[in-house]
Design an enzyme around this catalytic site. Structure first.
Site, PDB file in Angstrom:
ATOM      1  N   LYS A  30      24.177 -25.748 -83.961  1.00 13.21           N
ATOM      2  CA  LYS A  30      25.027 -24.941 -83.072  1.00 13.21           C
ATOM      3  C   LYS A  30      24.609 -25.150 -81.625  1.00 13.21           C
ATOM      4  O   LYS A  30      23.427 -25.201 -81.319  1.00 13.21           O
ATOM      5  CB  LYS A  30      24.860 -23.467 -83.453  1.00 13.21           C
ATOM      6  CG  LYS A  30      25.545 -22.530 -82.482  1.00 13.21           C
ATOM      7  CD  LYS A  30      26.066 -21.290 -83.118  1.00 13.21           C
ATOM      8  CE  LYS A  30      25.004 -20.311 -83.531  1.00 13.21           C
ATOM      9  NZ  LYS A  30      25.566 -19.286 -84.407  1.00 13.21           N
ATOM     10  N   TRP A  52      24.754 -20.455 -95.210  1.00 18.10           N
ATOM     11  CA  TRP A  52      24.701 -21.924 -95.175  1.00 18.10           C
ATOM     12  C   TRP A  52      23.831 -22.438 -96.329  1.00 18.10           C
ATOM     13  O   TRP A  52      24.129 -23.460 -96.938  1.00 18.10           O
ATOM     14  CB  TRP A  52      24.160 -22.431 -93.825  1.00 18.10           C
ATOM     15  CG  TRP A  52      25.192 -22.409 -92.731  1.00 18.10           C
ATOM     16  CD1 TRP A  52      26.298 -21.616 -92.668  1.00 18.10           C
ATOM     17  CD2 TRP A  52      25.225 -23.218 -91.551  1.00 18.10           C
ATOM     18  NE1 TRP A  52      27.008 -21.879 -91.520  1.00 18.10           N
ATOM     19  CE2 TRP A  52      26.380 -22.854 -90.813  1.00 18.10           C
ATOM     20  CE3 TRP A  52      24.390 -24.199 -91.028  1.00 18.10           C
ATOM     21  CZ2 TRP A  52      26.711 -23.444 -89.594  1.00 18.10           C
ATOM     22  CZ3 TRP A  52      24.715 -24.796 -89.810  1.00 18.10           C
ATOM     23  CH2 TRP A  52      25.865 -24.421 -89.106  1.00 18.10           C
TER      24      TRP A  52
HETATM   25  N1  SAM Z   1      23.486 -19.787 -90.897  1.00 19.11           N
HETATM   26  C1  SAM Z   1      23.150 -18.415 -91.243  1.00 19.11           C
HETATM   27  C2  SAM Z   1      24.034 -18.009 -92.387  1.00 19.11           C
HETATM   28  O1  SAM Z   1      25.000 -18.699 -92.637  1.00 19.11           O
HETATM   29  O2  SAM Z   1      23.730 -17.009 -93.044  1.00 19.11           O
HETATM   30  C3  SAM Z   1      23.313 -17.484 -90.066  1.00 19.11           C
HETATM   31  C4  SAM Z   1      22.287 -17.709 -89.015  1.00 19.11           C
HETATM   32  S1  SAM Z   1      22.245 -16.408 -87.821  1.00 19.11           S
HETATM   33  C5  SAM Z   1      23.665 -16.757 -86.877  1.00 19.11           C
HETATM   34  C6  SAM Z   1      20.973 -16.931 -86.745  1.00 19.11           C
HETATM   35  C7  SAM Z   1      19.597 -16.846 -87.342  1.00 19.11           C
HETATM   36  O3  SAM Z   1      18.702 -17.511 -86.442  1.00 19.11           O
HETATM   37  C8  SAM Z   1      19.037 -15.437 -87.512  1.00 19.11           C
HETATM   38  O4  SAM Z   1      18.820 -15.171 -88.887  1.00 19.11           O
HETATM   39  C9  SAM Z   1      17.712 -15.450 -86.759  1.00 19.11           C
HETATM   40  O5  SAM Z   1      16.667 -14.775 -87.435  1.00 19.11           O
HETATM   41  C10 SAM Z   1      17.424 -16.944 -86.696  1.00 19.11           C
HETATM   42  N2  SAM Z   1      16.497 -17.315 -85.638  1.00 19.11           N
HETATM   43  C11 SAM Z   1      16.598 -17.037 -84.309  1.00 19.11           C
HETATM   44  N3  SAM Z   1      15.541 -17.526 -83.652  1.00 19.11           N
HETATM   45  C12 SAM Z   1      14.756 -18.146 -84.582  1.00 19.11           C
HETATM   46  C13 SAM Z   1      13.520 -18.841 -84.511  1.00 19.11           C
HETATM   47  N4  SAM Z   1      12.887 -19.009 -83.346  1.00 19.11           N
HETATM   48  N5  SAM Z   1      12.986 -19.344 -85.641  1.00 19.11           N
HETATM   49  C14 SAM Z   1      13.626 -19.172 -86.830  1.00 19.11           C
HETATM   50  N6  SAM Z   1      14.805 -18.525 -86.964  1.00 19.11           N
HETATM   51  C15 SAM Z   1      15.360 -18.009 -85.849  1.00 19.11           C
END
Ligand code: SAM
Length: 289
Positions: free
Chosen positions: A161, A55
């Site tokens: 999301k 993204w």
């Molecule tokens: N939008 C990203 C992309 O296009 O590359 C993919 C995101 S991935 C589905 C979800 C992300 O949420 C992961 O990298 C994870 O580390 C992050 N995440 C989950 N909980 C989080 C938190 N409390 N704070 C920051 N990031 C978090």
């Protein structure tokens, strides 16, 4: 995580490889833009839960490669628990978006000039316990939204999301308190087997005296009296996460002597008409055919 053959058959997985996107998720943001024009006029943006960074790649491409782009005006900040490979012009914050220090670091970045777009693709590590997973996802959304109230400029856009569950309509109604236009969409690149969808909230316009705060229920889902604050904040219902670990206390909701301030305020809130948007039809679930 090793990709299964199912991933490899997926058209967007293959397209992402061919086009150099770090993840197939890039297409979800691109498709949301096709549908809602979320990048129009945007020069400052935030990517929450950004790793591995597809993204952010889309944001860098869309905001920095316009023929008219003045790069000194463009600011993109990405936040994730994990560090990611650098991208041109991208500022990274490594941290947990549910923690106040991470939120403050981001707010500092936009202190002088607010962002026009905040996106969040946050997803927790799935435990397999449905209620817990949905609850943690809701916590991420709340944290993302709370940060958004601090950094988003009026008329700005918030995309996040969500897991489509029984509380989605409530969530849409609550977001309508802050945005002129709220939709929920399932881009065609989002797998039909996934319960994910995206809220697209446009035209940020909180009530005039609403004061963003780090100590309100959007970040802290405790059903005590603290969330009822002054001014416009008192109209904002606490966000309810499906599968909440602290459900309403049935005794508190039944006794007449001991009113629950949360329920009283919710009743007041329900009787108040939701702001009508002229630019946007009623919230709808858009699922491609
Ligand atoms: N939008 C990203 C992309 O296009 O590359 C993919 C995101 S991935 C589905 C979800 C992300 O949420 C992961 O990298 C994870 O580390 C992050 N995440 C989950 N909980 C989080 C938190 N409390 N704070 C920051 N990031 C978090």
């Amino acid at each position: 995580m090793r990709k299964t053959s199912k991933d490899k058959r997926d058209i967007y997985y293959r397209l992402a490889k061919e086009e150099g996107w770090r993840a197939r998720s890039a297409f979800k943001l691109l498709h949301l833009d096709q549908q809602f024009g979320i990048f129009k006029g945007v020069t400052r943006a935030v990517d929450l839960c950004a790793a591995p960074g597809s993204w952010s790649q889309v944001l860098v491409k869309k905001l920095r490669s316009r023929p008219t782009s003045d790069l000194s005006e463009v600011k993109i900040v990405a936040v994730d628990l994990q560090a990611m490979a650098p991208l041109p012009g991208l500022i990274q914050i490594v941290g947990d978006i549910t923690k106040e220090e991470t939120a403050q670091a981001l707010i500092k970045e936009f202190k002088d000039s607010a962002a026009q777009l905040v996106v969040c693709d946050g997803a927790p590590d799935v435990t397999g316990l449905h209620d817990i997973d949905e609850f943690i996802q809701a916590q991420l959304l709340l944290a993302a939204f709370n940060i958004t109230t601090h950094v988003l400029a009026p008329a700005g856009t918030f995309v996040a999301k969500v897991f489509r569950g029984k509380d989605v309509s409530l969530l849409l109604s609550q977001l309508q308190l802050f945005f002129g236009c709220v939709n929920i969409a399932k881009p065609r690149s989002s797998r039909s087997t996934s319960i994910e969808a995206f809220v697209v909230c446009q035209n940020y316009k909180p009530l005039p005296d609403y004061k963003p705060t780090m100590h309100n229920p959007l970040l802290n889902l405790s059903y005590d009296d603290k969330w009822i604050s002054e001014g416009a904040n008192k109209f904002v219902s606490p966000f309810l996460a499906s599968g909440d670990l602290q459900p309403f206390d049935s005794l508190r909701s039944c006794t007449t002597e001991q009113h629950s301030p949360v329920l009283d305020a919710c009743t007041e809130e329900r009787s108040r008409p939701l702001p009508k948007s002229s630019a946007c039809p009623a919230p709808s679930l858009t699922v491609p055919t």
